[in-house]
Motif scaffolding. Structure first.
Motif, mmCIF file in Angstrom:
data_model
loop_
_atom_site.group_PDB
_atom_site.id
_atom_site.type_symbol
_atom_site.label_atom_id
_atom_site.label_comp_id
_atom_site.label_asym_id
_atom_site.label_seq_id
_atom_site.Cartn_x
_atom_site.Cartn_y
_atom_site.Cartn_z
ATOM 1 N N HIS A 264 0.829 -1.209 0.000
ATOM 2 C CA HIS A 264 0.000 0.000 0.000
ATOM 3 C C HIS A 264 0.860 1.255 0.000
ATOM 4 O O HIS A 264 1.995 1.245 0.465
ATOM 5 C CB HIS A 264 -0.868 0.057 1.259
ATOM 6 C CG HIS A 264 -2.109 -0.767 1.190
ATOM 7 N ND1 HIS A 264 -3.092 -0.692 2.129
ATOM 8 C CD2 HIS A 264 -2.519 -1.690 0.279
ATOM 9 C CE1 HIS A 264 -4.067 -1.538 1.807
ATOM 10 N NE2 HIS A 264 -3.738 -2.165 0.697
ATOM 11 N N MET B 162 -5.385 4.899 1.393
ATOM 12 C CA MET B 162 -4.384 3.874 1.124
ATOM 13 C C MET B 162 -4.673 3.257 -0.234
ATOM 14 O O MET B 162 -5.774 2.773 -0.489
ATOM 15 C CB MET B 162 -4.432 2.795 2.211
ATOM 16 C CG MET B 162 -4.070 3.356 3.565
ATOM 17 S SD MET B 162 -3.629 2.081 4.739
ATOM 18 C CE MET B 162 -5.186 1.255 4.921
ATOM 19 N N HIS C 236 3.701 1.017 2.828
ATOM 20 C CA HIS C 236 3.668 0.034 3.918
ATOM 21 C C HIS C 236 3.102 -1.261 3.386
ATOM 22 O O HIS C 236 2.589 -1.309 2.272
ATOM 23 C CB HIS C 236 2.837 0.553 5.096
ATOM 24 C CG HIS C 236 1.419 0.904 4.735
ATOM 25 N ND1 HIS C 236 1.081 2.117 4.183
ATOM 26 C CD2 HIS C 236 0.265 0.207 4.812
ATOM 27 C CE1 HIS C 236 -0.225 2.148 3.946
ATOM 28 N NE2 HIS C 236 -0.750 0.983 4.308
ATOM 29 N N MET D 54 0.270 -4.247 4.076
ATOM 30 C CA MET D 54 -1.000 -4.402 4.772
ATOM 31 C C MET D 54 -1.338 -5.888 4.814
ATOM 32 O O MET D 54 -1.321 -6.554 3.777
ATOM 33 C CB MET D 54 -2.070 -3.650 3.974
ATOM 34 C CG MET D 54 -3.214 -3.183 4.812
ATOM 35 S SD MET D 54 -2.958 -1.458 5.335
ATOM 36 C CE MET D 54 -3.174 -1.659 7.073
HETATM 37 CU CU LIG Z 1 -2.642 0.073 4.032
#
Ligand SMILES: [Cu+2]
Length: 151
Positions: free
Chosen positions: A69, A80, A102, A104
């Motif tokens: 993401h 996101m 990041h 997820m």
């Molecule tokens: Cu995310």
């Protein structure tokens, strides 16, 4: 059991995980209520080669699914956005953190406890895989001496 953030990062730092030109530091899953079914994973990924490395897939045997993401600001709202690829620049690094790129993780197969280790498998373009151990952090007040992930 409470393990201090500083100690965890110290331990992680001494076992920087390197393979195929990727070096991964400080892989963590921030504290969250155990009932949370969506969890973020953060780390620093370094590329020691002279060519960009493209991470095209992420999975974890401990979660039903996982995605790359990026958090972006759109119309004054943070969103996101799922990414097809995460590019780690040649002789550079990318930091996965709150408010940026990041990982997820969705639907843990068993509830996560602080101190648990989660295996993440990153697949790079060409099909090589890179296993990373991310530590589930204890819920505690942030340690001022360490970089704090900003929401
Ligand atoms: Cu995310």
């Amino acid at each position: 059991m409470r393990i201090s953030l500083a100690l965890m990062l110290l331990l992680l730092g001494t076992i920087a995980q390197a393979k195929h030109g990727l070096v991964i530091h400080d892989a963590i899953i921030p504290a969250a209520p155990p009932s949370m079914t969506v969890r973020g994973a953060f780390m620093t990924i370094e590329n020691t080669t002279a060519m960009d490395i493209r991470i095209t897939k992420i999975r974890s045997p401990q979660f039903a699914s996982a995605e790359i993401h990026q958090t972006v600001l759109q119309d004054n709202v943070y969103k996101m956005i799922k990414q097809d690829v995460l590019i780690v620049p040649a002789k550079g690094k990318i930091e996965l953190k709150h408010g940026g790129y990041h990982l997820m993780l969705f639907d843990p197969k068993t509830p996560l406890q602080p101190g648990d280790s989660v295996t993440l498998v990153l697949t790079v373009e060409g099909g090589k895989t890179h296993k990373v151990k991310a530590l589930v952090m204890a819920d505690e007040s942030p340690d001022e001496s360490l970089p704090v992930h900003q929401h």
